[in-house]
Design an enzyme around this catalytic site. Structure first.
Site, PDB file in Angstrom:
ATOM      1  N   TYR A  98      38.521  55.887  18.226  1.00  0.00           N
ATOM      2  CA  TYR A  98      37.881  54.894  18.790  1.00  0.00           C
ATOM      3  C   TYR A  98      37.371  54.770  17.699  1.00  0.00           C
ATOM      4  CZ  TYR A  98      35.056  50.693  19.822  1.00  0.00           C
ATOM      5  OH  TYR A  98      34.744  49.194  19.976  1.00  0.00           O
TER       6      TYR A  98
ATOM      7  N   ASP B 194      50.313  39.866  21.663  1.00  0.00           N
ATOM      8  CA  ASP B 194      49.606  41.441  22.144  1.00  0.00           C
ATOM      9  C   ASP B 194      50.215  41.572  20.473  1.00  0.00           C
ATOM     10  OD1 ASP B 194      50.045  44.022  22.090  1.00  0.00           O
ATOM     11  OD2 ASP B 194      51.685  44.277  23.530  1.00  0.00           O
TER      12      ASP B 194
END
Length: 248
Positions: free
Chosen positions: A165, A64
């Site tokens: 984003y 991760d």
């Protein structure tokens, strides 16, 4: 790609989309590839899709990238089993639809951790790996976005769902230049490249973008192969790839 034969490449977010395409192309090009992903079962499927004589050259390692500990454990595995990393493809990314002003801050933090800090964590470990082994021709590739250079204007009557984003991808553009300067200042020959796709047909694309012209994951992988195939004196700092007819 001759100089990369039997060298070790690490690809983050390798379990689907662009990352999976890059991992497979690197294996086919003669590299030993470590695919970092949370979904290791998907990595097993991708490995099984390769010709049998190449399957041993793809290793799926659970990671991760939002967790520095998880990244360190993954790179420890690479160093223990394969010696270290020569090429790093920072591909892992995420996007959660919603508005910056109203969505849960945990989702915003997840986007920042994945899209920016994940690249930082992995690049730091790859750099240490290259330096320890005196690798003079390492390469780090950041999978950026056209949204790291321009922000799409929404259609009238629609509310933007891009939120963090573009913020993270503008950060990746800056990160590429910071790394270029640091690699130079530290007297290394490690290359850094940013690859910025337009809309790509992957799971991360918001529904309101799916009607647009789109690239395929394999198109972005082809860009990575081009970047890695450049001679030692050539550094592709930024490569923008757009689908034909993209309106931005």
């Amino acid at each position: 790609m001759e100089r990369w034969q039997n060298r070790v490449a690490c690809v983050t977010g390798a379990s689907s989309g662009i990352g999976a395409a890059i991992a497979k192309d690197l294996v086919n090009a003669g590299l030993i590839v470590v695919g970092l992903a949370r979904r290791t079962e998907r990595m097993e499927e991708i490995c099984g899709s390769l010709p049998q004589n190449l399957q041993s050259r793809l290793h799926g390692v659970k990671c991760d990238v939002t967790s520095e500990q998880s990244v360190n454990e993954a790179f420890d595995w690479i160093e223990q089993h394969l010696g270290g990393v020569d090429v790093l493809i920072n591909n892992a990314g995420t996007h959660a639809s919603g508005q910056l002003l109203t969505m849960e801050t945990s989702a915003l933090q997840q986007t920042m951790q994945t899209n920016v800090m994940g690249m930082v964590y992995c690049t730091r470990r790859a750099f240490v790996s290259m330096q320890k082994r005196n690798i003079g021709d390492g390469h780090v590739v950041l999978i950026n976005s056209i949204l790291g250079h321009t922000i799409f204007q929404r259609s009238p009557g629609l509310v933007s769902h891009l939120n963090m984003y573009p913020v993270t991808k503008y950060g990746v553009t800056a990160l590429a230049e910071i790394l270029r300067q640091e690699f130079w200042d530290l007297e290394t020959k490690i290359k850094i490249s940013s690859l910025s796709p337009g809309v790509v047909d992957t799971d991360i694309v918001p529904d309101n973008f799916r009607h647009l012209p789109k690239l395929k994951a394999e198109d972005i992988s082809a860009g990575v192969m081009y970047i890695l195939a450049t001679p030692p004196h050539v550094q592709v700092h930024e490569l923008i790839i757009k689908p034909l007819g993209e309106p931005f």
